[in-house]
Design an enzyme around this catalytic site. Structure first.
Site, PDB file in Angstrom:
ATOM      1  N   THR A  79      -0.410   4.844  -4.901  1.00 40.06           N
ATOM      2  CA  THR A  79       0.828   4.528  -5.626  1.00 40.06           C
ATOM      3  C   THR A  79       0.809   5.179  -7.012  1.00 40.06           C
ATOM      4  OG1 THR A  79       0.965   2.428  -4.446  1.00 40.06           O
ATOM      5  CG2 THR A  79       2.329   2.650  -6.398  1.00 40.06           C
ATOM      6  N   ASP A 120      -9.081   0.536   1.518  1.00 42.39           N
ATOM      7  CA  ASP A 120      -9.080   1.039   0.140  1.00 42.39           C
ATOM      8  C   ASP A 120     -10.411   0.751  -0.541  1.00 42.39           C
ATOM      9  OD1 ASP A 120      -6.512   1.841   0.586  1.00 42.39           O
ATOM     10  OD2 ASP A 120      -5.556   0.404  -0.754  1.00 42.39           O
ATOM     11  N   ASP A 133       0.857  -1.188   0.000  1.00 38.82           N
ATOM     12  CA  ASP A 133       0.000   0.000   0.000  1.00 38.82           C
ATOM     13  C   ASP A 133       0.898   1.245   0.000  1.00 38.82           C
ATOM     14  OD1 ASP A 133      -2.551   1.377   0.288  1.00 38.82           O
ATOM     15  OD2 ASP A 133      -1.899   1.841   2.321  1.00 38.82           O
TER      16      ASP A 133
END
Length: 550
Positions: A90, A381, A56
């Site tokens: 990311t 998420d 993550d």
């Protein structure tokens, strides 16, 4: 004239730009291998020896303890992305790093930083317009798409093997807590249990309180319970000022104790009178009060957190009251079942079978603590993206499809942009292709072949064409069910652009002390911690030398 102190360090002009760009690129490089369904994990060990294993993006960057000010601007991109949409951290960082990389080449060609900034901003605005035009509409009733969105957010994380089950639980949880005020995922509580398998994770439509009943003589379970929520203490109030009681006779002491008992008895009688079967108390409960409550068959829990009391209020329909005397029967909530149960060796209170569960609990199970922690990050998420989708009602195909389409259309748009900004727009288009290129690299595929195939399909008008990291084929992502919220992409582009522009516009760095890393090496050939290393981040070694290990 000496203006700065001797300890100060100043870097200006090209050197300052190069130092900051190198730091930003190094941060992006450190998380790049984690992108996509075939992304790798990072093991982060802090100075105390505790270990975090994750892919993550935002978790990695937070744990890395980065000191360099320009590098921290890129870290903020991931934190903003996490706060706003919950996923795509990311991607946002990788895009920011690539924008800086493309800018570095243009700066070497003597294109001014403000020209680059202007071109980048124009490209970002155009990119958002293109995405909004091509977005796919989704409604609350389209459960299949919501599940696909939750699954896409989990792909490549520790929860992937059980993503079908977990995605269903996530969608059920978000739909349960949705109300007229919107969707607050804080009302989805997550309880982690080490032991058993991920497949045994479950959704409890109600609240689990990590406490036990205060007295062994109280019932273990209460059916059809009226629940009182009291944010105070069932104890005899102490005097506001220091007081001294002089006792000259044993009878006086007994009267004093009897009076205290009487006060506690009245408190308990009040709860009995209004029909309370269960009471959650925010503070302490006197031993004598515990005895009286047990006598009346009332299940009581003490020192419940204020967050738990709020969740209980939402779940049961009750009201949290701060003065015990003010509790009326109308303030009581209702639950079909309140019971103390064993979960992974810990006793907890389950409040279930409520009329309308506006607060729910996900029980996540896994073989080890590291596994459960990573599943929790994947669930966070997923909750974020499902919430965002329900609020916005628009999604995009995944697999690098939006970025490939943007690169194609932005190159056409660049022709209509006058001046040197045109080069910045083209650089922006090239930078966005880092996403499909990285997906291919992380999957062990040839990035050039994959990009050529993607460009060809998008040139033919296939907006949904994306890269299947498992087979290496370019497929229709929407048909395959790989979709993500529109806002994940727009926010990532917006944040990455703002951070890159801010870094590019810095031409002078004045540090009160030694600014570690980021300059040139002894031979003056290449910036320290260049493309392959992280030394330019200065201070990224906070994780026991992690900076040099990335």
């Amino acid at each position: 004239m000496i203006v700065l102190s001797e300890e100060s360090q100043r870097t200006s002009g090209k050197d300052a730009q190069n130092m900051n760009i190198t730091a930003g690129k190094a941060v992006a490089e450190s998380v790049r291998t984690t992108l996509g369904p075939k992304g790798m994990d990072k093991m982060l060990v802090d100075s105390g020896g505790s270990v975090v294993v994750t892919n993550d993006g935002v978790t990695i960057l937070k744990e890395m303890d980065i000191d360099h000010p320009a590098a921290n601007m890129i870290v903020e991109v991931s934190e903003t992305q996490e706060d706003e949409v919950g996923d795509g951290t990311t991607s946002a960082v990788v895009v920011a790093g690539e924008l800086l990389d493309q800018a570095e080449e243009l700066l070497d060609q003597d294109i001014h930083a403000t020209t680059l900034a202007q071109g980048y901003r124009q490209a970002a605005e155009k990119a958002k317009e293109i995405l909004e035009e091509d977005a796919i509409e989704v409604t609350e009733d389209d459960r299949e798409t919501l599940v696909e969105i939750a699954q896409t957010a989990m792909t490549g994380k520790g929860a992937e093997n059980s993503k079908d089950l977990l995605a269903d639980l996530v969608v059920d949880a978000v739909l349960a807590v949705k109300d007229e005020d919107g969707i607050d995922t804080e009302n989805v509580s997550v309880e982690k249990v080490v032991g058993s398998s991920i497949d045994q994770s479950e959704l409890v439509e109600g609240v689990i309180v990590d406490k036990e009943r205060v007295d062994e003589n109280m019932p273990y379970a209460v059916e059809d319970a009226n629940v009182a929520l009291f944010d105070g203490a069932i104890e005899v109030k102490e005097t506001e000022i220091d007081a001294e009681v002089n006792v000259t006779d044993p009878d006086q002491l007994q009267q004093f104790l009897d009076q205290e008992e009487e006060q506690l008895r009245e408190m308990v009688d009040h709860l009995v009178d209004i029909g309370a079967d269960v009471v959650f108390v925010g503070d302490g409960i006197d031993d004598m009060a515990q005895h009286y409550l047990a006598q009346e068959g009332i299940l009581a829990v003490r020192r419940a957190k204020s967050d738990d009391l709020k969740r209980l209020a939402r779940a049961t329909g009750g009201r949290v009251v701060s003065n015990l005397e003010d509790i009326e029967s109308d303030d009581l909530g209702f639950a079909g079942s309140v019971a103390q149960k064993d979960v992974g060796g810990d006793e907890r209170i389950f409040v279930e079978d409520v009329e309308e569960a506006k607060s729910v609990t996900l029980i996540l199970r896994g073989g080890t603590e590291h596994v459960v922690d990573e599943i929790e990050r994947a669930i966070d998420d997923s909750l974020g993206v499902v919430r965002t989708t329900l609020l916005d009602g628009q999604v995009l195909p995944g697999g690098g499809a939006p970025e490939a389409e943007l690169a194609l259309q932005l190159r056409d748009f660049a022709d209509s942009v006058g001046g040197r900004e045109q080069l910045a727009v083209e650089a922006f288009a090239d930078a966005l292709e880092v996403i499909p290129r990285t997906l291919a690299e992380n999957a062990g595929l040839d990035p050039i072949d994959s990009l050529v195939d993607l460009r060809s399909r998008h040139d033919g008008g296939e907006f949904g064409a994306g890269l299947d990291a498992y087979t290496g084929d370019v497929i229709d992502m929407e048909a395959e069910g790989v979709v993500e919220p529109l806002r994940v992409k727009t926010q990532a582009i917006e944040s990455a652009t703002e951070a890159a522009v801010m870094i590019l516009r810095i031409d002078d760095v004045i540090a009160a002390g030694d600014l570690k890393g980021g300059g040139s090496d002894d031979d003056g050939d290449e910036p320290a911690g260049g493309p392959g290393g992280a030394g330019g981040m200065g201070g990224m070694g906070g994780m026991g030398g992690m900076g040099g290990a990335m």
